[in-house]
Design a protein around this motif. Structure first.
Motif, PDB file in Angstrom:
ATOM      1  N   ASP A 284       1.178  -1.314  -0.061  1.00 34.33           N
ATOM      2  CA  ASP A 284      -0.062  -0.014  -0.116  1.00 34.33           C
ATOM      3  C   ASP A 284       0.916   1.125   0.056  1.00 34.33           C
ATOM      4  O   ASP A 284       2.048   1.259   0.213  1.00 34.33           O
ATOM      5  CB  ASP A 284      -1.073  -0.012   1.175  1.00 34.33           C
ATOM      6  N   PRO A 285       0.400   2.388  -0.156  1.00 37.87           N
ATOM      7  CA  PRO A 285       1.111   3.778  -0.543  1.00 37.87           C
ATOM      8  C   PRO A 285       2.055   3.924   0.726  1.00 37.87           C
ATOM      9  O   PRO A 285       2.998   4.633   0.521  1.00 37.87           O
ATOM     10  CB  PRO A 285       0.274   4.716  -0.485  1.00 37.87           C
ATOM     11  N   SER A 286       1.598   3.520   2.077  1.00 40.26           N
ATOM     12  CA  SER A 286       2.306   4.096   3.139  1.00 40.26           C
ATOM     13  C   SER A 286       3.610   3.325   3.185  1.00 40.26           C
ATOM     14  O   SER A 286       4.730   3.744   3.950  1.00 40.26           O
ATOM     15  CB  SER A 286       1.750   3.662   4.470  1.00 40.26           C
ATOM     16  N   TYR A 287       4.130   2.339   2.286  1.00 43.38           N
ATOM     17  CA  TYR A 287       5.319   1.397   2.614  1.00 43.38           C
ATOM     18  C   TYR A 287       6.479   2.066   1.497  1.00 43.38           C
ATOM     19  O   TYR A 287       7.763   1.946   1.912  1.00 43.38           O
ATOM     20  CB  TYR A 287       5.355   0.086   2.212  1.00 43.38           C
ATOM     21  N   LEU A 288       6.090   2.827   0.418  1.00 49.89           N
ATOM     22  CA  LEU A 288       6.977   3.034  -0.426  1.00 49.89           C
ATOM     23  C   LEU A 288       6.558   4.695  -0.543  1.00 49.89           C
ATOM     24  O   LEU A 288       6.140   5.273  -1.925  1.00 49.89           O
ATOM     25  CB  LEU A 288       7.032   2.459  -1.773  1.00 49.89           C
ATOM     26  N   SER A 289       6.534   5.636   0.285  1.00 49.50           N
ATOM     27  CA  SER A 289       6.094   6.904  -0.035  1.00 49.50           C
ATOM     28  C   SER A 289       6.786   7.859  -0.967  1.00 49.50           C
ATOM     29  O   SER A 289       6.183   9.011  -1.456  1.00 49.50           O
ATOM     30  CB  SER A 289       5.936   7.911   1.599  1.00 49.50           C
ATOM     31  N   ASP A 290       8.218   7.633  -1.143  1.00 48.82           N
ATOM     32  CA  ASP A 290       9.018   8.254  -2.096  1.00 48.82           C
ATOM     33  C   ASP A 290       8.812   7.860  -3.764  1.00 48.82           C
ATOM     34  O   ASP A 290       8.971   8.372  -4.585  1.00 48.82           O
ATOM     35  CB  ASP A 290      10.360   8.113  -1.941  1.00 48.82           C
ATOM     36  N   LYS A 291       7.748   6.989  -4.104  1.00 44.95           N
ATOM     37  CA  LYS A 291       7.408   6.488  -5.378  1.00 44.95           C
ATOM     38  C   LYS A 291       5.748   6.859  -5.670  1.00 44.95           C
ATOM     39  O   LYS A 291       4.950   6.259  -6.449  1.00 44.95           O
ATOM     40  CB  LYS A 291       7.511   5.079  -5.465  1.00 44.95           C
ATOM     41  N   LEU A 292       5.319   7.934  -4.995  1.00 46.56           N
ATOM     42  CA  LEU A 292       3.887   8.274  -5.097  1.00 46.56           C
ATOM     43  C   LEU A 292       3.755   9.659  -5.545  1.00 46.56           C
ATOM     44  O   LEU A 292       4.906  10.459  -5.250  1.00 46.56           O
ATOM     45  CB  LEU A 292       3.230   8.376  -3.918  1.00 46.56           C
ATOM     46  N   LYS A 293       2.616  10.095  -5.965  1.00 43.11           N
ATOM     47  CA  LYS A 293       2.222  11.848  -5.929  1.00 43.11           C
ATOM     48  C   LYS A 293       0.891  11.806  -5.505  1.00 43.11           C
ATOM     49  O   LYS A 293      -0.191  10.940  -5.429  1.00 43.11           O
ATOM     50  CB  LYS A 293       2.031  12.001  -7.515  1.00 43.11           C
ATOM     51  N   LYS A 294       0.648  12.909  -4.772  1.00 47.02           N
ATOM     52  CA  LYS A 294      -0.563  13.222  -4.221  1.00 47.02           C
ATOM     53  C   LYS A 294      -1.510  13.655  -5.254  1.00 47.02           C
ATOM     54  O   LYS A 294      -1.210  14.679  -5.963  1.00 47.02           O
ATOM     55  CB  LYS A 294      -0.219  14.201  -3.187  1.00 47.02           C
ATOM     56  N   VAL A 295      -2.720  13.348  -5.330  1.00 42.55           N
ATOM     57  CA  VAL A 295      -3.723  13.767  -6.172  1.00 42.55           C
ATOM     58  C   VAL A 295      -4.981  14.183  -5.616  1.00 42.55           C
ATOM     59  O   VAL A 295      -5.694  14.840  -6.489  1.00 42.55           O
ATOM     60  CB  VAL A 295      -4.072  12.377  -7.187  1.00 42.55           C
ATOM     61  N   GLY A 296      -4.892  14.317  -4.252  1.00 47.43           N
ATOM     62  CA  GLY A 296      -6.310  14.707  -3.627  1.00 47.43           C
ATOM     63  C   GLY A 296      -6.340  14.313  -2.291  1.00 47.43           C
ATOM     64  O   GLY A 296      -5.406  14.015  -1.648  1.00 47.43           O
ATOM     65  N   LYS A 297      -7.453  14.462  -1.674  1.00 51.95           N
ATOM     66  CA  LYS A 297      -7.727  14.598  -0.273  1.00 51.95           C
ATOM     67  C   LYS A 297      -9.459  14.216  -0.008  1.00 51.95           C
ATOM     68  O   LYS A 297     -10.278  14.533  -0.692  1.00 51.95           O
ATOM     69  CB  LYS A 297      -7.437  15.741   0.479  1.00 51.95           C
ATOM     70  N   VAL A 298      -9.362  12.980   0.751  1.00 50.42           N
ATOM     71  CA  VAL A 298     -10.900  12.552   1.083  1.00 50.42           C
ATOM     72  C   VAL A 298     -11.265  13.165   2.541  1.00 50.42           C
ATOM     73  O   VAL A 298     -10.357  13.136   3.300  1.00 50.42           O
ATOM     74  CB  VAL A 298     -10.923  11.143   0.952  1.00 50.42           C
TER      75      VAL A 298
END
Length: 445
Positions: A284-298
């Motif tokens: 899930d995203p929390s394990y590799l946070s350097d390979k993500l981009k933020k797209v929004g907020k719930v």
């Protein structure tokens, strides 16, 4: 932990558990780890004490709310489309034997400050107070076209190629009004904004058909089903499937750091000084946070109540969709309610969630249109989280990262992400028409 695995899965959220189950069934050697000491990750269900601890620090809940253990409050509340992808996946993996489902009572849509039952067939369209007399007839013709549409039968296409014609063009052919388009596009086809209008109509028509088929499947008041004791049961059921097929589970593993070789490929995971080797990492995203981009907020409100939502025919479980246009928003707002009827709260208690893509920094104000529909509330908790999508190239680093759960109150987008990840990991498409338990029995003979 010194063995080598085909895949190491990090996090026991629903997406990760489905993948771990499917990959184990495929004969891959899977190690599944989680830094938490419970299943579910972001998609877990909390009892009342856990809910209080998470949102109120260390308070003890009030006694009048009932026993803590009788609560199963979903952190990612979603209903399951009765004929949808998740049910197909559950049936094909035989995971249904670990779960009990119950139909959801009602599906409603918001229009000009009121809520109405969502009509899904030509017969319901004629009875619905959502439309005037002439509009009912036009809507009925549209529903009949959708019901009769068969991709393989050109006669049912009425001369329209839905892979080229847009949803907007089909709707204008039937002369439907804006408010009707609003509920068909958002409450039936479950699009969360209006972008679909200018895309090929095939997806739009298939989504409406799925809604109608799901509604017919259980003869209930909605097309949705939901597990008894809440969604926290789902990840555990897929985890059991993985274990039956040889998957290894380790909870409460600190850190879980992904190790890379000189070329940037994932080669293993280290926890508490031990490294397990692998060919691929799923997480899930929390394990590799350097390979993500933020797209929004719930943003979401969790409410405990002592009554059903008003104007829903006293439904014990219900979804209400508030289309973006009705609220002057860029995307829809979702209202989800369940109760002691699904064993997620003590007798007489209801749990309602109001969710939306955050468009402001003020959740209390932003979620007000949904909260105002609920009536008196015993307790309310607000929480928001950022949504991410992976940006890495899986072929280069062998890391397969799931996207954050969205604001919708149904699982279709979640399972699309899972099936897409499955294809990227294995190089093949999961054939949901094959009964996996029968297929594996045939393979053994």
């Amino acid at each position: 932990m010194d063995e080598e695995y085909d895949v190491i899965v990090l996090g026991t959220g629903l997406k990760e558990c489905i993948l771990s189950g499917l990959l184990s069934v495929d004969g891959l050697k899977v190690l599944h780890m989680d830094r938490n000491d419970y299943y579910g990750g972001e998609s877990s269900s909390l009892n009342l004490t856990q809910l209080w601890k998470r949102f109120r620090g260390s308070d003890t809940p009030q006694e009048n709310l009932g026993a803590s253990r009788e609560y199963n409050v979903d952190m990612i509340p979603k209903f399951i489309m009765a004929n949808g992808l998740l049910v197909q996946t559950l049936i094909h993996t035989d995971v249904t034997k670990y779960l009990n489902f119950k139909a959801v009572d009602g599906s409603f849509v918001y229009k000009k400050g009121k809520i109405y039952k969502v009509p899904a067939t030509d017969v319901e369209a004629l009875k619905s107070p959502l439309m005037g007399l002439f509009e009912k007839r036009r809507a009925r013709k549209f529903f009949i076209y959708v019901q009769d549409y068969d991709e393989k039968d050109p006669k049912s296409h009425e001369g329209l190629d839905l892979s080229k014609v847009t949803a907007r063009e089909i709707i204008s052919k039937y002369g439907l009004e804006d408010d009707t388009i609003d509920f068909i596009g958002h409450a039936l086809a479950l699009h969360n904004d209006d972008d679909y209008l200018d895309q090929p109509a095939i997806d739009f028509v298939k989504r409406i058909k799925l809604y109608a088929e799901s509604l017919a499947r259980f003869q209930g008041g909605s097309p949705y089903i939901y597990p008894l004791y809440g969604l926290g049961e789902l990840p555990q059921a897929f985890a059991r499937l993985s274990a039956v097929y040889g998957g290894t589970y380790m909870l409460n593993k600190p850190e879980c750091k992904v190790e890379f070789d000189g070329s940037g490929k994932a080669i293993g995971v280290t926890s508490a000084g031990e490294t397990a080797k692998c060919k691929k990492v799923v997480c899930d995203p929390s394990y590799l946070s350097d390979k993500l981009k933020k797209v929004g907020k719930v943003t979401r409100a969790v409410c405990i109540m002592s009554h059903p939502i008003p104007d829903t025919n006293d439904a014990h479980s219900v979804q209400i969709i508030l289309p973006q246009k009705q609220l002057g928003r860029k995307s829809d707002m979702y209202l989800f309610c369940c109760s002691y009827a699904h064993n997620v709260a003590p007798k007489g208690k209801y749990i309602a969630f109001v969710s939306a893509e955050a468009e402001t920094d003020n959740p209390e104000e932003e979620l007000k249109p949904g909260i105002e529909l609920l009536g008196p509330i015993d307790e309310i908790f607000y929480h928001s989280y950022d949504t991410y999508v992976p940006t890495n190239n899986q072929e280069e680093d062998n890391c397969f990262i799931s996207a954050t759960y969205d604001a919708t109150t149904h699982f279709e987008s979640t399972v699309v992400d899972v099936l897409d990840m499955y294809t990227k990991i294995t190089g093949k498409t999961l054939d949901l028409s094959v009964d996996l338990s029968a297929a594996s029995a045939a393979a053994e003979n």
